[in-house]
Design a protein around this motif. Sequence first.
Motif, PDB file in Angstrom:
ATOM      1  N   ASN A   1      87.725 -56.258 -80.572  1.00  0.00           N
ATOM      2  CA  ASN A   1      87.702 -56.401 -82.028  1.00  0.00           C
ATOM      3  C   ASN A   1      88.263 -55.186 -82.747  1.00  0.00           C
ATOM      4  N   GLY A   2      89.400 -54.720 -82.289  1.00  0.00           N
ATOM      5  CA  GLY A   2      90.062 -53.596 -82.963  1.00  0.00           C
ATOM      6  C   GLY A   2      89.420 -52.261 -82.684  1.00  0.00           C
ATOM      7  N   GLY A   3      88.533 -52.159 -81.716  1.00  0.00           N
ATOM      8  CA  GLY A   3      87.880 -50.899 -81.388  1.00  0.00           C
ATOM      9  C   GLY A   3      88.802 -49.998 -80.588  1.00  0.00           C
ATOM     10  N   VAL A   4      88.318 -48.830 -80.321  1.00  0.00           N
ATOM     11  CA  VAL A   4      89.080 -47.852 -79.547  1.00  0.00           C
ATOM     12  C   VAL A   4      88.252 -47.473 -78.333  1.00  0.00           C
ATOM     13  N   ALA A   5      88.900 -47.389 -77.183  1.00  0.00           N
ATOM     14  CA  ALA A   5      88.216 -46.971 -75.972  1.00  0.00           C
ATOM     15  C   ALA A   5      89.117 -46.004 -75.227  1.00  0.00           C
ATOM     16  N   ALA A   6      88.524 -45.016 -74.610  1.00  0.00           N
ATOM     17  CA  ALA A   6      89.282 -44.045 -73.822  1.00  0.00           C
ATOM     18  C   ALA A   6      88.569 -43.857 -72.499  1.00  0.00           C
ATOM     19  N   GLY A   7      89.334 -43.771 -71.449  1.00  0.00           N
ATOM     20  CA  GLY A   7      88.757 -43.562 -70.133  1.00  0.00           C
ATOM     21  C   GLY A   7      89.304 -42.297 -69.514  1.00  0.00           C
ATOM     22  N   GLY A   8      88.539 -41.696 -68.646  1.00  0.00           N
ATOM     23  CA  GLY A   8      88.979 -40.484 -67.980  1.00  0.00           C
ATOM     24  C   GLY A   8      88.731 -39.259 -68.836  1.00  0.00           C
ATOM     25  N   ASP A   9      89.336 -38.156 -68.437  1.00  0.00           N
ATOM     26  CA  ASP A   9      89.150 -36.890 -69.139  1.00  0.00           C
ATOM     27  C   ASP A   9      90.159 -36.817 -70.281  1.00  0.00           C
ATOM     28  N   ILE A  10      89.666 -36.881 -71.496  1.00  0.00           N
ATOM     29  CA  ILE A  10      90.565 -36.807 -72.661  1.00  0.00           C
ATOM     30  C   ILE A  10      90.292 -35.558 -73.490  1.00  0.00           C
ATOM     31  N   SER A  11      89.635 -34.586 -72.883  1.00  0.00           N
ATOM     32  CA  SER A  11      89.351 -33.366 -73.630  1.00  0.00           C
ATOM     33  C   SER A  11      90.659 -32.675 -73.982  1.00  0.00           C
ATOM     34  N   GLY A  12      90.742 -32.214 -75.202  1.00  0.00           N
ATOM     35  CA  GLY A  12      91.943 -31.549 -75.681  1.00  0.00           C
ATOM     36  C   GLY A  12      93.025 -32.510 -76.136  1.00  0.00           C
ATOM     37  N   SER A  13      92.741 -33.814 -76.148  1.00  0.00           N
ATOM     38  CA  SER A  13      93.729 -34.807 -76.568  1.00  0.00           C
ATOM     39  C   SER A  13      93.489 -35.177 -78.022  1.00  0.00           C
ATOM     40  N   THR A  14      94.521 -35.734 -78.628  1.00  0.00           N
ATOM     41  CA  THR A  14      94.428 -36.187 -80.010  1.00  0.00           C
ATOM     42  C   THR A  14      94.530 -37.698 -80.031  1.00  0.00           C
ATOM     43  N   ILE A  15      93.620 -38.343 -80.749  1.00  0.00           N
ATOM     44  CA  ILE A  15      93.655 -39.790 -80.903  1.00  0.00           C
ATOM     45  C   ILE A  15      93.864 -40.071 -82.382  1.00  0.00           C
ATOM     46  N   THR A  16      94.901 -40.848 -82.687  1.00  0.00           N
ATOM     47  CA  THR A  16      95.212 -41.212 -84.077  1.00  0.00           C
ATOM     48  C   THR A  16      95.025 -42.703 -84.219  1.00  0.00           C
ATOM     49  N   ILE A  17      94.237 -43.095 -85.225  1.00  0.00           N
ATOM     50  CA  ILE A  17      93.991 -44.499 -85.494  1.00  0.00           C
ATOM     51  C   ILE A  17      94.623 -44.814 -86.849  1.00  0.00           C
ATOM     52  N   ILE A  18      95.529 -45.767 -86.830  1.00  0.00           N
ATOM     53  CA  ILE A  18      96.212 -46.157 -88.066  1.00  0.00           C
ATOM     54  C   ILE A  18      95.747 -47.558 -88.426  1.00  0.00           C
ATOM     55  N   GLY A  19      95.240 -47.729 -89.615  1.00  0.00           N
ATOM     56  CA  GLY A  19      94.784 -49.036 -90.076  1.00  0.00           C
ATOM     57  C   GLY A  19      94.409 -48.957 -91.543  1.00  0.00           C
ATOM     58  N   ASN A  20      94.206 -50.096 -92.142  1.00  0.00           N
ATOM     59  CA  ASN A  20      93.795 -50.085 -93.550  1.00  0.00           C
ATOM     60  C   ASN A  20      92.301 -50.314 -93.645  1.00  0.00           C
ATOM     61  N   ASP A  21      91.720 -49.988 -94.768  1.00  0.00           N
ATOM     62  CA  ASP A  21      90.289 -50.086 -94.961  1.00  0.00           C
ATOM     63  C   ASP A  21      89.835 -51.532 -95.193  1.00  0.00           C
ATOM     64  N   ALA A  22      90.746 -52.430 -95.524  1.00  0.00           N
ATOM     65  CA  ALA A  22      90.366 -53.797 -95.845  1.00  0.00           C
ATOM     66  C   ALA A  22      90.068 -54.608 -94.588  1.00  0.00           C
ATOM     67  N   GLY A  23      90.419 -54.089 -93.425  1.00  0.00           N
ATOM     68  CA  GLY A  23      90.167 -54.810 -92.193  1.00  0.00           C
ATOM     69  C   GLY A  23      91.228 -55.846 -91.890  1.00  0.00           C
ATOM     70  N   ASP A  24      92.333 -55.891 -92.670  1.00  0.00           N
ATOM     71  CA  ASP A  24      93.403 -56.836 -92.402  1.00  0.00           C
ATOM     72  C   ASP A  24      94.263 -56.294 -91.264  1.00  0.00           C
ATOM     73  N   PRO A  25      94.637 -57.138 -90.342  1.00  0.00           N
ATOM     74  CA  PRO A  25      95.509 -56.666 -89.267  1.00  0.00           C
ATOM     75  C   PRO A  25      96.897 -56.335 -89.794  1.00  0.00           C
ATOM     76  N   GLN A  26      97.513 -55.379 -89.202  1.00  0.00           N
ATOM     77  CA  GLN A  26      98.861 -54.984 -89.638  1.00  0.00           C
ATOM     78  C   GLN A  26      99.909 -55.486 -88.700  1.00  0.00           C
TER      79      GLN A  26
END
Length: 136
Positions: free
Chosen positions: A111-136
Amino acid sequence: MAEFWAFLADESNQQTLTWLGGGLVVLGGALWTVVTFVWKPKKAGSGQSSGGAEVLADRGGLAAGGNISIDTSSKTTTGVSGPTVAAIVFAAFGAIFLAIAFAGNTVTATNGGVAAGGDISGSTITIIGNDAGDPQ
């Protein structure tokens, strides 16, 4: 000896050894099953006699020739024999090792969530989306 332990401590080497060990166990169990199925031991006295009269039975009859003895002292067993049990145990261990090799940390995002596996320390995660919840 330290190099050996360093080799075993590496996760990719552990996974490779798991695959190889599991495969060898399954292969060994299968080979043992084939060997015991194909090459059954010959029983004493199972060969044909070199001479004597020919004995025939016809139309559901019963015929016997030579010396006949019935051993009632031994118990008749039904079920699996020792080699079959060993093959089943080898196959079970192989299946367990393969299941362990496939098992791991599974990360699922729904449902549009974000998941990360493994060692992601020191990584940057960018989530792009609108606040209305409409898919882009």
